[in-house]
Motif scaffolding. Structure first.
Motif, short mmCIF file in Angstrom:
data_model
loop_
_atom_site.label_atom_id
_atom_site.label_comp_id
_atom_site.label_asym_id
_atom_site.label_seq_id
_atom_site.Cartn_x
_atom_site.Cartn_y
_atom_site.Cartn_z
N THR A 1 -2.02 -3.44 3.42
CA THR A 1 -1.29 -2.44 2.64
C THR A 1 -0.71 -1.35 3.54
N ARG A 2 -1.56 -0.87 4.45
CA ARG A 2 -1.10 0.19 5.35
C ARG A 2 -0.02 -0.32 6.31
N SER A 3 -0.11 -1.58 6.72
CA SER A 3 0.92 -2.14 7.61
C SER A 3 2.27 -2.16 6.91
N LYS A 4 2.27 -2.52 5.63
CA LYS A 4 3.51 -2.51 4.87
C LYS A 4 4.04 -1.08 4.71
N GLN A 5 3.09 -0.14 4.50
CA GLN A 5 3.48 1.25 4.33
C GLN A 5 4.11 1.80 5.60
N ILE A 6 3.53 1.41 6.75
CA ILE A 6 4.09 1.85 8.04
C ILE A 6 5.52 1.34 8.18
N GLY A 7 5.74 0.08 7.83
CA GLY A 7 7.08 -0.49 7.92
C GLY A 7 8.08 0.24 7.04
N MET A 8 7.63 0.59 5.85
CA MET A 8 8.52 1.30 4.92
C MET A 8 8.84 2.70 5.44
N LEU A 9 7.83 3.39 5.97
CA LEU A 9 8.04 4.74 6.49
C LEU A 9 8.97 4.72 7.69
N LYS A 10 8.78 3.73 8.56
CA LYS A 10 9.66 3.62 9.73
C LYS A 10 11.10 3.37 9.31
N ALA A 11 11.26 2.54 8.28
CA ALA A 11 12.61 2.24 7.80
C ALA A 11 13.31 3.49 7.27
N LYS A 12 12.50 4.42 6.75
CA LYS A 12 13.07 5.67 6.23
C LYS A 12 13.17 6.73 7.32
N GLY A 13 12.67 6.42 8.51
CA GLY A 13 12.70 7.38 9.60
C GLY A 13 11.66 8.46 9.49
N GLU A 14 10.61 8.21 8.71
CA GLU A 14 9.57 9.22 8.49
C GLU A 14 8.45 9.07 9.52
N ASP A 15 7.61 10.10 9.61
CA ASP A 15 6.49 10.12 10.57
C ASP A 15 5.39 9.16 10.09
N VAL A 16 4.95 8.26 10.98
CA VAL A 16 3.92 7.29 10.63
C VAL A 16 2.60 7.55 11.36
N SER A 17 2.51 8.64 12.08
CA SER A 17 1.33 8.88 12.91
C SER A 17 0.05 8.99 12.09
N ALA A 18 0.11 9.61 10.93
CA ALA A 18 -1.10 9.80 10.11
C ALA A 18 -1.61 8.46 9.60
N VAL A 19 -0.67 7.63 9.14
CA VAL A 19 -1.07 6.32 8.62
C VAL A 19 -1.61 5.44 9.75
N MET A 20 -0.96 5.51 10.92
CA MET A 20 -1.44 4.72 12.05
C MET A 20 -2.81 5.16 12.51
N ALA A 21 -3.07 6.44 12.44
CA ALA A 21 -4.40 6.95 12.79
C ALA A 21 -5.45 6.42 11.81
N GLU A 22 -5.05 6.36 10.53
CA GLU A 22 -5.97 5.83 9.52
C GLU A 22 -6.27 4.35 9.78
N VAL A 23 -5.21 3.59 10.12
CA VAL A 23 -5.39 2.16 10.42
C VAL A 23 -6.31 1.98 11.62
N ALA A 24 -6.11 2.77 12.66
CA ALA A 24 -6.96 2.69 13.84
C ALA A 24 -8.41 3.01 13.50
N GLY A 25 -8.57 3.94 12.53
CA GLY A 25 -9.92 4.35 12.15
C GLY A 25 -10.72 3.23 11.51
N PHE A 26 -10.09 2.45 10.60
CA PHE A 26 -10.88 1.38 10.00
C PHE A 26 -10.72 0.04 10.73
N GLY A 27 -9.88 0.00 11.76
CA GLY A 27 -9.71 -1.24 12.53
C GLY A 27 -10.99 -1.68 13.23
N GLU A 28 -11.69 -0.70 13.81
CA GLU A 28 -12.95 -1.03 14.49
C GLU A 28 -14.00 -1.52 13.50
N GLU A 29 -14.02 -0.90 12.31
CA GLU A 29 -14.98 -1.34 11.29
C GLU A 29 -14.67 -2.77 10.87
#
Length: 426
Positions: free
Chosen positions: A54-82
């Motif tokens: 879900t978050r990967s799709k959200q990142i793609g949508m945000l990038k397409a709109k030219g919006e900041d994706v750093s917060a979402v990417m940080a969230e993805v990194a946070g649960f990636g290790e888990e």
């Protein structure tokens, strides 16, 4: 391997059934704890995987709109290790459950008598009348050693105990027996003659249930990083021909026969049958294997056993057929008949063939399937195997039952064509 659904649905009931029939103790508490952990971690793993997607799709949508994706990417990194840790733990638990499953024997067929050992096997029939001798019959070792035909001392020098050198006419008689059996099964019984490797990989042994339980009984080779095993029976090679295959319905039953060397360490045999050729590290056998549709395997089992009986009848060797009880069956079998040949020197019947229906137990390990034309879907086959028969023990039986007072041995009529017309060896 048993159907995993049996382990999950009611392990306590399965444990009681195994205890009553096989004397096998299933650790239900451990299994239930592992299954609970598996369910919990699998649910969490799926949640994390869905969240990642879900978050990967959200990142793609945000990038397409030219919006900041750093917060979402940080969230993805946070649960990636888990997620990574969860997947590793899930694999570990599944491995433990599979290890337990691989150690569980097959469930006996309802027609198999309950019992703890061979004393509770049930005799089905006897064929032939043991010969009455007007002299004291000798055993096969004495008969063979008198002429230098059977030489355990030289074999021990070459290889150690439980090996034998055969010479001259006795070696020829041994070869004749194997050729006779192969011709009988191929030409009259419809088995396809097959020549198979006697060195196999670990996957083949897992497929027919020798591994992991019976590794101590196997001879192994090591070449660099590659570990391979010498077969204890050509059942291993023959049955694994259909591993990871889908067999079409019209090709079943698939019947195969092979004559091969066999190797067993006899790790658990202690001091039994150390004299002569009864229990050897290296021996030869003509094997029968059938791959069958599930609803035809019981009839195929009876047919296979009858094929093995025919060998003994054509050789004129008295035998009996025994239905093994639950406590005396092999690990993978759901039903087994033993054929026991009469040995005059022991005044007893001794096993010369064992014919087993394994149901889908081996097929599940091997993923050996057939395509059911009624459903169009792949389903597990049933596998069957039997000795047709052990060549060395057949040689022993011929020597002892056909001996004369002077130590000579008459050649059974069925073998004379394979012996160049020789009627007696002396």
């Amino acid at each position: 391997m048993l159907d995993p659904a049996l382990l999950r649905a009611n392990p306590a009931e399965l444990a009681e059934r195994l205890r009553a029939s096989r004397g096998f103790e299933l650790d239900v508490g451990r299994l239930e704890a592992l299954e609970a952990d598996r369910k919990r971690i699998q649910v969490r793993t799926q949640e994390l995987q869905n969240l990642r997607n879900t978050r990967s799709k959200q990142i793609g949508m945000l990038k397409a709109k030219g919006e900041d994706v750093s917060a979402v990417m940080a969230e993805v990194a946070g649960f990636g290790e888990e997620l990574k840790a969860s997947e590793v733990e899930l694999d570990r638990i599944r491995g433990e459950i599979e290890a337990i499953a691989l150690g569980i024997p097959n469930i006996p067929d309802d027609s198999v008598p309950q019992g703890s050992d061979e004393s509770q096997n049930v005799e089905q029939k006897q064929w032939g009348t043991p010969r009455s001798f007007d002299f004291e019959p000798k055993d096969h070792v004495e008969l063979g050693a008198r002429h230098g035909w059977l030489d355990g001392e030289t074999a021990a020098k070459l290889s150690g105990s439980r090996f034998t050198v055969l010479r001259g006419q006795l070696a020829r008689l041994h070869r004749a027996l194997a050729q006779f059996m192969l011709d009988l099964h191929a030409n009259e019984h419809g088995y396809e003659e097959t020549n198979v490797p006697v060195i196999v990989n670990a996957e083949s042994l897992y497929g027919t249930s020798q591994l992991p339980k019976f590794e101590e009984d196997m001879f192994a080779t090591q070449l660099g990083e590659h570990r391979r095993y010498l077969i204890s029976t050509s059942e291993i090679s023959l049955t694994n021909i259909v591993r990871d295959e889908i067999v079409e319905a019209e090709a079943l039953p698939k019947r195969m026969t092979a004559h091969s060397l066999c190797f067993r360490s006899e790790a658990g045999s202690g001091g039994r049958d150390v004299r002569g050729m009864i229990r050897q590290h290296q021996f030869e056998k003509v094997e029968l294997v059938s791959i069958a549709k599930p609803d035809e395997s019981d009839a195929e089992h009876e047919r296979m056993t009858r094929c093995a009986e025919t060998v003994l009848e054509k050789l004129g060797l008295p035998y009996r057929k025994v239905l093994l009880c639950t406590g005396d069956m092999g690990f993978a079998a759901r039903k087994t008949y033993d054929l026991e040949v009469w040995l005059p020197s022991q005044r007893a019947y001794r096993e010369i063939s064992s014919c087993s229906n394994c149901g889908d137990f081996q097929a599940r390990r091997m993923q050996a399937r057939w395509r059911n034309p009624e459903t169009g879907k792949p389903e597990l086959v049933h596998t069957l195997n039997g000795s047709g028969v052990a060549v060395g023990r057949a040689l022993i039986a011929v020597m002892e039952n056909y001996q004369d007072a002077d130590g000579s041995i008459s050649v059974p009529e069925a073998l004379r064509a394979y012996m160049g017309g020789v009627e007696r060896i002396a």
